[in-house]
Design a protein around this motif. Structure first.
Motif, short mmCIF file in Angstrom:
data_model
loop_
_atom_site.label_atom_id
_atom_site.label_comp_id
_atom_site.label_asym_id
_atom_site.label_seq_id
_atom_site.Cartn_x
_atom_site.Cartn_y
_atom_site.Cartn_z
N ALA A 119 -5.14 -0.89 34.39
CA ALA A 119 -5.70 0.47 34.31
C ALA A 119 -4.72 1.48 34.87
CB ALA A 119 -7.01 0.53 35.10
N TRP A 162 -17.35 -8.75 33.21
CA TRP A 162 -16.40 -8.35 32.18
C TRP A 162 -16.29 -9.45 31.14
CZ3 TRP A 162 -13.87 -3.62 32.37
CH2 TRP A 162 -14.02 -2.91 33.57
N LEU A 192 -8.19 2.67 30.37
CA LEU A 192 -8.05 1.27 29.96
C LEU A 192 -7.84 1.31 28.46
CD1 LEU A 192 -10.90 0.22 32.22
CD2 LEU A 192 -8.85 -1.14 32.13
N TYR A 201 -8.68 -2.95 39.49
CA TYR A 201 -8.66 -2.66 38.06
C TYR A 201 -7.24 -2.33 37.58
CZ TYR A 201 -13.69 -2.67 38.62
OH TYR A 201 -14.97 -3.04 38.93
N ASP A 235 -15.85 -9.48 38.58
CA ASP A 235 -14.85 -8.90 39.47
C ASP A 235 -15.34 -8.99 40.93
OD1 ASP A 235 -16.30 -6.51 40.22
OD2 ASP A 235 -15.54 -5.47 38.45
N ALA A 258 -6.80 -11.43 35.62
CA ALA A 258 -7.94 -10.98 36.42
C ALA A 258 -8.26 -11.98 37.53
CB ALA A 258 -9.15 -10.76 35.52
#
Length: 147
Positions: free
Chosen positions: A28, A122, A48, A22, A116, A91
């Motif tokens: 993050a 997400w 975030l 993350y 993820d 990502a």
């Protein structure tokens, strides 16, 4: 009674790896974590943007299991960002899998989805046009009228 905030609290198998993911994938920032003497992450808070994502390792002895252990996620977390395509690419580079490529949608957002490495879904999007709820409904109805 007033509700002041809403936090997503996820459970993961492999909390150390999830926290690192993350940070790398979404930028993050770790606020803090609580770790048991055996190393299991009992609680972690990640910033975030203006939001906070809370997470813990799985606790099977209490029935606390993540998506990988139960066969999938039942919720999608949505990140509203400046550039959906760029964050989806980031990502994916960090290890996520695209489940829906980014595209423009009737509701005025460009968005796509990733899963993820820990099984969480997400949705990542940014506004491409500001629409009223009435205009969104008009477009939504029109979309089904064409079928």
């Amino acid at each position: 009674m007033a509700i002041h905030e809403l936090f997503a609290y996820i459970r993961v198998k492999g909390a150390e790896r999830a926290i690192a993911f993350y940070v790398e994938a979404f930028g993050a920032k770790e606020k803090f974590r609580l770790v048991e003497p055996n190393g299991r992450v009992g609680h972690c808070e990640l910033e975030l943007g203006k939001g906070v994502l809370m997470l813990s390792e799985e606790f099977p002895e209490y029935g606390i299991l993540g998506p990988q252990s139960v066969g999938g996620a039942s919720v999608t977390l949505h990140l509203h960002v400046d550039n959906a395509d760029a964050l989806i690419d980031r990502a994916v580079t960090a290890g996520a899998t695209v489940t829906r490529p980014p595209q423009n949608h009737f509701y005025g957002e460009r968005s796509g989805s990733v899963r993820d490495p820990f099984g969480h879904e997400w949705s990542i999007g940014h506004e491409v046009e500001h629409l009223s709820p009435e205009e969104m409904q008009r477009r939504y109805t029109a979309m089904f009228s064409k079928a």
